[in-house]
Design an enzyme around this catalytic site. Sequence first.
Site, short mmCIF file in Angstrom:
data_model
loop_
_atom_site.label_atom_id
_atom_site.label_comp_id
_atom_site.label_asym_id
_atom_site.label_seq_id
_atom_site.Cartn_x
_atom_site.Cartn_y
_atom_site.Cartn_z
N SER A 270 -23.26 55.00 -11.97
CA SER A 270 -23.26 53.62 -11.49
C SER A 270 -24.71 53.14 -11.30
O SER A 270 -25.51 53.21 -12.23
CB SER A 270 -22.44 53.52 -10.20
N ASP A 364 -13.55 50.89 -17.16
CA ASP A 364 -14.44 50.68 -16.02
C ASP A 364 -14.39 49.21 -15.62
O ASP A 364 -14.67 48.32 -16.43
CB ASP A 364 -15.87 51.07 -16.43
N HIS A 397 -14.27 53.78 -13.23
CA HIS A 397 -15.70 53.81 -12.95
C HIS A 397 -16.18 55.15 -12.39
O HIS A 397 -17.14 55.73 -12.87
CB HIS A 397 -16.05 52.69 -11.98
#
Length: 450
Positions: A270, A364, A397
Amino acid sequence: MASCPVVLRARGLSRWARCQAGPSLLRPAGQASWVPARMETTVTLEPAGRSLWDEPVRIRAWGLSPGQRVTLRASLRDEKDALFRAHARYCADAGGRLDLARSPALGGSFAGLEPMGLLWALEPEKPMLRLVKRDVQKPFVVELEVLDGHDPEPGHPLGRAVHERHFLGPGVRREPVRAGRVRGTLFLPPGPGPFPGIVDIFGAGGGLLEYRASLLAGKGFAVLALAYYHYEDLPKGMDSLHLEYFEEAVDYLLKYPQVKGPGVGLLGISKGGDLCLSMASFLKNITATAIINGSLVNVGGALHYKGMTLPPAPVNPSRFKVTKDGFVDIVDVLNCPLKEEDQKSIIPVERTESALLFLVGQDDHNWKSEFYAREISKRLEACGKKLEVICYPDTGHYIEPPYFPMCRASLHSLVGKPVIWGGEAKAHAKAQEDAWKQIQTFFRKYLGGT
Protein backbone atom coordinates in the site's frame (compact mmCIF):
# COMPACT_ATOMS: atom_id res chain seq x y z
CA MET A 1 8.22 -27.03 15.63
CA ALA A 2 7.27 -30.28 17.32
CA SER A 3 5.71 -32.90 15.09
CA CYS A 4 3.80 -35.17 17.50
CA PRO A 5 0.03 -34.71 17.40
CA VAL A 6 -1.71 -32.98 20.29
CA VAL A 7 -4.66 -34.99 21.58
CA LEU A 8 -7.60 -33.68 23.56
CA ARG A 9 -10.71 -35.72 24.28
CA ALA A 10 -14.29 -34.91 25.18
CA ARG A 11 -16.78 -37.56 26.21
CA GLY A 12 -20.45 -37.50 25.33
CA LEU A 13 -23.09 -39.50 23.53
CA SER A 14 -22.84 -39.24 19.79
CA ARG A 15 -25.91 -38.08 17.86
CA TRP A 16 -26.54 -41.69 16.76
CA ALA A 17 -26.09 -43.06 20.28
CA ARG A 18 -28.54 -40.57 21.76
CA CYS A 19 -31.18 -41.46 19.19
CA GLN A 20 -30.77 -45.16 19.95
CA ALA A 21 -30.55 -44.79 23.73
CA GLY A 22 -33.88 -43.03 24.26
CA PRO A 23 -36.39 -45.84 23.49
CA SER A 24 -34.30 -48.55 25.17
CA LEU A 25 -34.71 -46.81 28.54
CA LEU A 26 -38.52 -47.23 28.31
CA ARG A 27 -38.49 -51.00 28.77
CA PRO A 28 -41.11 -53.29 30.38
CA ALA A 29 -40.34 -54.30 33.97
CA GLY A 30 -37.95 -57.25 34.17
CA GLN A 31 -36.79 -56.95 30.55
CA ALA A 32 -33.06 -56.61 29.96
CA SER A 33 -31.88 -53.37 28.38
CA TRP A 34 -28.79 -52.21 26.48
CA VAL A 35 -27.56 -48.64 26.43
CA PRO A 36 -24.77 -47.80 23.96
CA ALA A 37 -21.42 -46.81 25.45
CA ARG A 38 -20.43 -43.16 25.35
CA MET A 39 -18.48 -42.26 22.24
CA GLU A 40 -15.03 -40.73 22.57
CA THR A 41 -13.98 -38.17 19.95
CA THR A 42 -10.30 -37.46 19.55
CA VAL A 43 -9.14 -34.22 17.91
CA THR A 44 -5.55 -33.78 16.72
CA LEU A 45 -3.57 -30.99 15.14
CA GLU A 46 -0.14 -31.46 13.60
CA PRO A 47 2.33 -29.92 14.34
CA ALA A 48 1.30 -30.48 17.94
CA GLY A 49 0.32 -27.73 20.31
CA ARG A 50 2.05 -24.89 18.47
CA SER A 51 3.17 -23.85 15.01
CA LEU A 52 4.20 -20.73 13.14
CA TRP A 53 1.38 -18.64 11.72
CA ASP A 54 2.48 -19.18 8.12
CA GLU A 55 2.71 -22.97 8.54
CA PRO A 56 -0.19 -25.23 7.57
CA VAL A 57 -1.63 -27.54 10.21
CA ARG A 58 -3.36 -30.87 9.71
CA ILE A 59 -6.69 -31.16 11.52
CA ARG A 60 -8.22 -34.58 12.14
CA ALA A 61 -10.86 -36.15 14.34
CA TRP A 62 -11.88 -39.76 14.95
CA GLY A 63 -14.14 -41.73 17.25
CA LEU A 64 -17.23 -40.45 15.41
CA SER A 65 -20.04 -42.59 14.06
CA PRO A 66 -19.86 -43.64 10.38
CA GLY A 67 -21.19 -40.75 8.29
CA GLN A 68 -21.87 -38.64 11.37
CA ARG A 69 -22.67 -35.02 10.64
CA VAL A 70 -20.53 -32.58 12.61
CA THR A 71 -19.68 -28.89 12.62
CA LEU A 72 -16.12 -27.68 13.18
CA ARG A 73 -15.75 -24.24 14.70
CA ALA A 74 -12.56 -22.20 15.12
CA SER A 75 -12.20 -19.04 17.16
CA LEU A 76 -9.51 -16.69 18.42
CA ARG A 77 -9.34 -13.36 20.20
CA ASP A 78 -6.91 -10.66 19.17
CA GLU A 79 -4.91 -8.52 21.59
CA LYS A 80 -7.83 -6.12 21.99
CA ASP A 81 -10.12 -9.06 22.87
CA ALA A 82 -12.02 -8.87 19.58
CA LEU A 83 -13.50 -12.26 18.65
CA PHE A 84 -12.93 -13.86 15.23
CA ARG A 85 -14.80 -17.03 14.23
CA ALA A 86 -15.25 -19.50 11.37
CA HIS A 87 -17.21 -22.74 11.02
CA ALA A 88 -17.77 -25.47 8.46
CA ARG A 89 -19.99 -28.55 8.17
CA TYR A 90 -18.54 -32.02 7.57
CA CYS A 91 -19.50 -35.69 7.51
CA ALA A 92 -17.28 -38.41 8.99
CA ASP A 93 -16.17 -41.24 6.71
CA ALA A 94 -17.24 -44.88 6.99
CA GLY A 95 -14.69 -45.42 9.75
CA GLY A 96 -15.92 -42.49 11.84
CA ARG A 97 -12.90 -40.38 10.91
CA LEU A 98 -12.52 -36.82 9.66
CA ASP A 99 -9.42 -35.40 7.96
CA LEU A 100 -9.68 -31.85 6.67
CA ALA A 101 -6.95 -32.61 4.12
CA ARG A 102 -9.27 -35.20 2.53
CA SER A 103 -12.79 -34.26 3.62
CA PRO A 104 -14.55 -31.41 1.78
CA ALA A 105 -16.56 -28.90 3.77
CA LEU A 106 -20.29 -29.01 2.99
CA GLY A 107 -20.86 -25.34 3.69
CA GLY A 108 -20.55 -22.76 6.44
CA SER A 109 -17.83 -20.12 6.27
CA PHE A 110 -16.47 -21.94 3.18
CA ALA A 111 -17.07 -25.06 1.11
CA GLY A 112 -14.92 -27.68 -0.60
CA LEU A 113 -11.55 -29.18 0.25
CA GLU A 114 -9.88 -26.43 2.30
CA PRO A 115 -7.54 -27.85 4.97
CA MET A 116 -6.78 -24.35 6.35
CA GLY A 117 -10.20 -22.83 5.77
CA LEU A 118 -10.99 -22.56 9.47
CA LEU A 119 -8.18 -19.99 9.74
CA TRP A 120 -8.36 -17.99 6.53
CA ALA A 121 -12.16 -17.77 6.77
CA LEU A 122 -12.14 -16.23 10.27
CA GLU A 123 -14.45 -13.23 10.45
CA PRO A 124 -14.74 -10.59 13.16
CA GLU A 125 -17.75 -10.70 15.44
CA LYS A 126 -17.96 -6.93 15.06
CA PRO A 127 -17.67 -5.46 11.55
CA MET A 128 -14.82 -3.25 10.29
CA LEU A 129 -12.05 -5.13 12.09
CA ARG A 130 -8.82 -6.42 10.57
CA LEU A 131 -6.89 -9.20 12.27
CA VAL A 132 -3.48 -7.71 13.06
CA LYS A 133 -0.72 -9.13 15.28
CA ARG A 134 0.67 -6.39 17.47
CA ASP A 135 2.93 -8.32 19.85
CA VAL A 136 4.88 -11.01 18.00
CA GLN A 137 6.36 -12.30 21.25
CA LYS A 138 3.00 -13.83 22.13
CA PRO A 139 1.02 -16.28 19.98
CA PHE A 140 -2.55 -16.19 18.82
CA VAL A 141 -4.45 -18.98 20.57
CA VAL A 142 -6.88 -20.80 18.29
CA GLU A 143 -9.65 -22.90 19.83
CA LEU A 144 -11.10 -25.68 17.69
CA GLU A 145 -14.37 -27.43 18.57
CA VAL A 146 -16.13 -30.40 17.00
CA LEU A 147 -19.88 -30.07 17.49
CA ASP A 148 -22.54 -32.71 16.89
CA GLY A 149 -24.79 -32.04 13.89
CA HIS A 150 -25.16 -29.27 11.34
CA ASP A 151 -26.70 -25.82 11.23
CA PRO A 152 -28.91 -24.13 12.12
CA GLU A 153 -28.26 -25.48 15.61
CA PRO A 154 -25.32 -27.88 15.94
CA GLY A 155 -25.44 -29.91 19.13
CA HIS A 156 -23.15 -30.37 22.08
CA PRO A 157 -19.32 -30.41 21.82
CA LEU A 158 -17.77 -33.77 20.99
CA GLY A 159 -14.12 -32.72 21.09
CA ARG A 160 -11.95 -29.68 21.56
CA ALA A 161 -8.33 -28.68 20.93
CA VAL A 162 -6.30 -25.53 21.56
CA HIS A 163 -3.44 -24.57 19.26
CA GLU A 164 -0.89 -21.74 19.55
CA ARG A 165 0.06 -19.91 16.35
CA HIS A 166 3.44 -18.20 16.85
CA PHE A 167 5.27 -15.43 14.99
CA LEU A 168 8.81 -15.94 16.26
CA GLY A 169 10.40 -19.10 14.91
CA PRO A 170 12.95 -21.16 16.85
CA GLY A 171 16.12 -19.14 17.34
CA VAL A 172 14.82 -15.95 15.68
CA ARG A 173 16.10 -12.90 17.55
CA ARG A 174 14.16 -9.68 18.06
CA GLU A 175 16.12 -6.45 18.61
CA PRO A 176 14.42 -3.04 19.05
CA VAL A 177 16.12 -0.36 16.94
CA ARG A 178 16.67 3.19 18.24
CA ALA A 179 19.58 4.32 16.09
CA GLY A 180 19.79 8.02 15.26
CA ARG A 181 16.35 8.85 13.91
CA VAL A 182 15.56 5.27 12.92
CA ARG A 183 12.77 3.54 14.85
CA GLY A 184 11.86 -0.07 14.26
CA THR A 185 12.68 -3.68 15.14
CA LEU A 186 15.33 -5.91 13.62
CA PHE A 187 14.68 -9.65 13.33
CA LEU A 188 17.63 -11.98 12.82
CA PRO A 189 17.56 -15.65 11.85
CA PRO A 190 19.30 -18.21 14.06
CA GLY A 191 23.01 -18.63 13.45
CA PRO A 192 25.98 -16.29 12.98
CA GLY A 193 25.10 -15.00 9.50
CA PRO A 194 25.71 -12.84 7.61
CA PHE A 195 22.17 -12.74 6.24
CA PRO A 196 20.58 -10.88 3.32
CA GLY A 197 18.86 -7.75 4.63
CA ILE A 198 15.34 -6.48 3.96
CA VAL A 199 13.53 -3.30 5.06
CA ASP A 200 9.82 -4.00 5.64
CA ILE A 201 7.34 -1.10 5.43
CA PHE A 202 3.57 -1.13 5.97
CA GLY A 203 0.87 1.28 4.83
CA ALA A 204 -0.84 4.45 5.95
CA GLY A 205 -2.04 3.11 9.30
CA GLY A 206 1.22 4.20 10.91
CA GLY A 207 2.86 2.74 14.00
CA LEU A 208 5.08 -0.34 13.93
CA LEU A 209 3.91 -3.73 12.68
CA GLU A 210 6.36 -6.59 13.11
CA TYR A 211 4.53 -9.80 12.19
CA ARG A 212 5.57 -9.98 8.52
CA ALA A 213 9.21 -9.21 9.38
CA SER A 214 9.32 -11.78 12.18
CA LEU A 215 7.95 -14.54 9.95
CA LEU A 216 10.29 -13.61 7.09
CA ALA A 217 13.29 -13.72 9.44
CA GLY A 218 12.45 -17.37 10.04
CA LYS A 219 13.14 -17.95 6.32
CA GLY A 220 16.76 -16.79 6.58
CA PHE A 221 16.55 -13.00 6.10
CA ALA A 222 17.57 -10.18 8.45
CA VAL A 223 14.47 -7.99 8.37
CA LEU A 224 14.07 -4.46 9.70
CA ALA A 225 10.41 -3.67 10.43
CA LEU A 226 10.46 0.10 9.97
CA ALA A 227 8.09 2.67 11.47
CA TYR A 228 7.85 6.05 9.74
CA TYR A 229 5.10 7.98 11.50
CA HIS A 230 2.73 7.84 14.47
CA TYR A 231 5.24 5.95 16.58
CA GLU A 232 7.24 7.12 19.60
CA ASP A 233 9.06 10.36 18.69
CA LEU A 234 8.40 10.10 14.93
CA PRO A 235 6.03 12.60 13.26
CA LYS A 236 2.40 12.22 14.28
CA GLY A 237 1.14 12.52 10.70
CA MET A 238 2.36 11.77 7.19
CA ASP A 239 1.70 15.17 5.63
CA SER A 240 5.43 15.60 5.08
CA LEU A 241 7.88 12.69 4.86
CA HIS A 242 11.61 12.84 4.18
CA LEU A 243 13.40 10.16 2.18
CA GLU A 244 16.57 10.85 4.17
CA TYR A 245 14.94 9.01 7.08
CA PHE A 246 14.50 5.88 4.97
CA GLU A 247 18.05 6.28 3.62
CA GLU A 248 19.30 6.27 7.21
CA ALA A 249 17.40 3.01 7.82
CA VAL A 250 19.06 1.40 4.76
CA ASP A 251 22.49 2.53 5.95
CA TYR A 252 21.81 1.18 9.44
CA LEU A 253 20.89 -2.23 8.07
CA LEU A 254 23.89 -2.44 5.74
CA LYS A 255 26.30 -1.54 8.54
CA TYR A 256 24.88 -4.18 10.89
CA PRO A 257 27.56 -6.88 11.39
CA GLN A 258 25.24 -9.81 10.61
CA VAL A 259 23.81 -8.29 7.41
CA LYS A 260 25.60 -8.93 4.13
CA GLY A 261 25.75 -6.46 1.28
CA PRO A 262 26.35 -4.94 -1.06
CA GLY A 263 22.67 -3.96 -1.15
CA VAL A 264 19.40 -4.63 0.65
CA GLY A 265 15.87 -5.57 -0.31
CA LEU A 266 12.68 -3.59 0.22
CA LEU A 267 9.22 -4.98 0.95
CA GLY A 268 6.22 -2.66 1.06
CA ILE A 269 2.44 -2.79 0.88
CA SER A 270 0.00 0.00 0.00
CA LYS A 271 1.55 3.37 1.03
CA GLY A 272 4.60 1.36 2.05
CA GLY A 273 4.71 0.21 -1.57
CA ASP A 274 5.01 3.67 -3.09
CA LEU A 275 7.59 4.55 -0.42
CA CYS A 276 9.64 1.52 -1.44
CA LEU A 277 9.32 2.50 -5.10
CA SER A 278 10.58 5.99 -4.24
CA MET A 279 13.47 4.52 -2.25
CA ALA A 280 14.40 2.26 -5.17
CA SER A 281 14.24 5.25 -7.53
CA PHE A 282 16.30 7.73 -5.48
CA LEU A 283 18.52 5.82 -3.05
CA LYS A 284 21.67 3.77 -3.53
CA ASN A 285 22.28 0.17 -2.42
CA ILE A 286 18.76 -1.08 -3.19
CA THR A 287 19.13 -4.46 -4.90
CA ALA A 288 15.60 -5.92 -4.91
CA THR A 289 12.21 -4.33 -4.30
CA ALA A 290 8.97 -6.27 -3.80
CA ILE A 291 5.78 -4.21 -3.76
CA ILE A 292 2.31 -5.41 -2.79
CA ASN A 293 -0.51 -3.35 -4.29
CA GLY A 294 1.53 -0.17 -4.60
CA SER A 295 1.14 2.87 -6.82
CA LEU A 296 3.17 4.83 -9.35
CA VAL A 297 2.23 8.16 -7.76
CA ASN A 298 3.17 9.51 -4.36
CA VAL A 299 0.07 9.53 -2.13
CA GLY A 300 -1.04 10.91 1.21
CA GLY A 301 1.56 13.61 1.81
CA ALA A 302 4.57 15.37 0.30
CA LEU A 303 7.80 13.40 -0.01
CA HIS A 304 11.08 15.35 0.21
CA TYR A 305 14.64 14.41 -0.70
CA LYS A 306 17.64 16.72 -1.05
CA GLY A 307 15.66 19.74 -2.18
CA MET A 308 13.29 17.70 -4.38
CA THR A 309 9.60 17.38 -3.50
CA LEU A 310 6.99 14.93 -4.79
CA PRO A 311 3.57 16.39 -3.90
CA PRO A 312 0.73 13.97 -3.12
CA ALA A 313 -1.41 12.93 -6.06
CA PRO A 314 -4.71 14.86 -6.17
CA VAL A 315 -7.75 13.12 -4.73
CA ASN A 316 -11.31 13.64 -5.98
CA PRO A 317 -13.72 13.05 -3.05
CA SER A 318 -16.73 13.37 -5.38
CA ARG A 319 -15.86 9.90 -6.67
CA PHE A 320 -16.48 8.27 -3.31
CA LYS A 321 -19.15 5.61 -3.65
CA VAL A 322 -21.18 4.20 -0.76
CA THR A 323 -21.92 0.47 -0.81
CA LYS A 324 -25.24 -1.07 0.22
CA ASP A 325 -23.56 -2.01 3.53
CA GLY A 326 -22.76 1.62 4.23
CA PHE A 327 -19.02 1.35 3.53
CA VAL A 328 -17.10 3.66 1.21
CA ASP A 329 -15.56 2.48 -2.06
CA ILE A 330 -12.55 4.72 -2.85
CA VAL A 331 -11.17 2.86 -5.87
CA ASP A 332 -11.86 5.76 -8.27
CA VAL A 333 -10.70 8.75 -6.19
CA LEU A 334 -7.27 8.86 -7.89
CA ASN A 335 -6.95 9.57 -11.60
CA CYS A 336 -6.67 6.47 -13.79
CA PRO A 337 -5.52 7.14 -16.43
CA LEU A 338 -3.16 9.78 -15.13
CA LYS A 339 -3.81 13.39 -15.99
CA GLU A 340 -1.66 16.48 -16.32
CA GLU A 341 -2.30 17.35 -12.67
CA ASP A 342 -0.70 14.04 -11.60
CA GLN A 343 2.61 14.53 -13.39
CA LYS A 344 4.45 16.15 -10.48
CA SER A 345 3.46 13.24 -8.20
CA ILE A 346 4.77 10.45 -10.44
CA ILE A 347 7.68 8.52 -8.94
CA PRO A 348 10.58 8.51 -11.45
CA VAL A 349 10.90 4.71 -11.67
CA GLU A 350 13.19 5.05 -14.71
CA ARG A 351 16.00 5.94 -12.29
CA THR A 352 15.96 2.63 -10.44
CA GLU A 353 18.71 0.03 -10.67
CA SER A 354 16.80 -2.38 -8.41
CA ALA A 355 15.10 -5.58 -9.50
CA LEU A 356 11.35 -5.03 -9.13
CA LEU A 357 8.48 -7.38 -8.29
CA PHE A 358 4.86 -6.19 -8.22
CA LEU A 359 2.17 -8.35 -6.61
CA VAL A 360 -1.27 -7.21 -7.71
CA GLY A 361 -4.72 -7.97 -6.35
CA GLN A 362 -6.99 -7.53 -9.36
CA ASP A 363 -9.95 -6.67 -7.13
CA ASP A 364 -8.02 -4.09 -5.08
CA HIS A 365 -10.49 -1.37 -4.05
CA ASN A 366 -7.98 0.89 -2.32
CA TRP A 367 -6.73 2.01 -5.73
CA LYS A 368 -6.15 0.48 -9.16
CA SER A 369 -2.97 -1.47 -8.49
CA GLU A 370 -3.10 -3.32 -11.80
CA PHE A 371 -3.22 -0.04 -13.70
CA TYR A 372 -0.15 1.23 -11.84
CA ALA A 373 1.74 -2.01 -12.52
CA ARG A 374 1.04 -1.66 -16.26
CA GLU A 375 2.16 1.97 -16.27
CA ILE A 376 5.38 1.17 -14.43
CA SER A 377 6.07 -1.69 -16.86
CA LYS A 378 5.69 0.67 -19.84
CA ARG A 379 8.07 3.22 -18.34
CA LEU A 380 10.71 0.63 -17.49
CA GLU A 381 10.49 -1.11 -20.86
CA ALA A 382 11.01 2.23 -22.58
CA CYS A 383 14.45 2.46 -20.96
CA GLY A 384 15.36 -1.22 -21.34
CA LYS A 385 14.43 -2.35 -17.84
CA LYS A 386 11.96 -4.96 -16.66
CA LEU A 387 9.32 -5.32 -13.98
CA GLU A 388 8.05 -8.72 -12.88
CA VAL A 389 4.29 -8.58 -12.26
CA ILE A 390 2.13 -11.30 -10.72
CA CYS A 391 -1.63 -10.70 -10.82
CA TYR A 392 -4.14 -12.49 -8.60
CA PRO A 393 -7.81 -12.60 -9.69
CA ASP A 394 -10.52 -11.85 -7.10
CA THR A 395 -7.87 -10.68 -4.65
CA GLY A 396 -8.18 -7.51 -2.60
CA HIS A 397 -5.80 -4.92 -1.18
CA TYR A 398 -4.32 -6.48 1.96
CA ILE A 399 -2.26 -9.41 0.68
CA GLU A 400 -0.84 -10.72 3.95
CA PRO A 401 1.27 -13.75 4.95
CA PRO A 402 -0.63 -17.04 4.56
CA TYR A 403 -3.74 -17.82 6.60
CA PHE A 404 -4.52 -14.29 7.71
CA PRO A 405 -8.23 -13.83 6.99
CA MET A 406 -9.16 -11.37 4.27
CA CYS A 407 -10.21 -7.99 5.63
CA ARG A 408 -13.45 -7.01 3.90
CA ALA A 409 -13.70 -3.49 5.30
CA SER A 410 -12.08 -1.35 7.97
CA LEU A 411 -11.38 2.24 8.94
CA HIS A 412 -9.04 4.01 6.51
CA SER A 413 -6.71 6.31 8.43
CA LEU A 414 -6.51 8.89 5.62
CA VAL A 415 -10.14 8.79 4.53
CA GLY A 416 -11.44 8.77 8.10
CA LYS A 417 -14.25 6.39 7.16
CA PRO A 418 -14.68 2.61 6.84
CA VAL A 419 -13.76 1.52 3.33
CA ILE A 420 -13.97 -1.77 1.45
CA TRP A 421 -10.72 -3.43 0.37
CA GLY A 422 -12.00 -5.87 -2.25
CA GLY A 423 -11.44 -9.57 -2.78
CA GLU A 424 -13.22 -12.92 -2.50
CA ALA A 425 -12.14 -14.86 0.59
CA LYS A 426 -11.10 -18.18 -0.97
CA ALA A 427 -9.25 -16.64 -3.93
CA HIS A 428 -7.61 -14.12 -1.62
CA ALA A 429 -6.40 -16.92 0.65
CA LYS A 430 -4.83 -18.79 -2.27
CA ALA A 431 -3.17 -15.59 -3.46
CA GLN A 432 -1.60 -15.01 -0.06
CA GLU A 433 -0.06 -18.49 -0.03
CA ASP A 434 1.46 -18.01 -3.48
CA ALA A 435 2.57 -14.42 -2.87
CA TRP A 436 4.47 -15.44 0.27
CA LYS A 437 6.42 -18.01 -1.76
CA GLN A 438 7.03 -15.55 -4.60
CA ILE A 439 8.44 -12.94 -2.20
CA GLN A 440 10.93 -15.39 -0.72
CA THR A 441 11.96 -16.72 -4.14
CA PHE A 442 12.48 -13.18 -5.44
CA PHE A 443 14.67 -12.09 -2.53
CA ARG A 444 16.72 -15.29 -2.60
CA LYS A 445 17.33 -14.78 -6.32
CA TYR A 446 18.62 -11.24 -5.97
CA LEU A 447 19.93 -11.10 -2.38
CA GLY A 448 21.14 -14.67 -1.91
CA GLY A 449 20.50 -16.77 1.17
CA THR A 450 18.96 -20.18 1.75
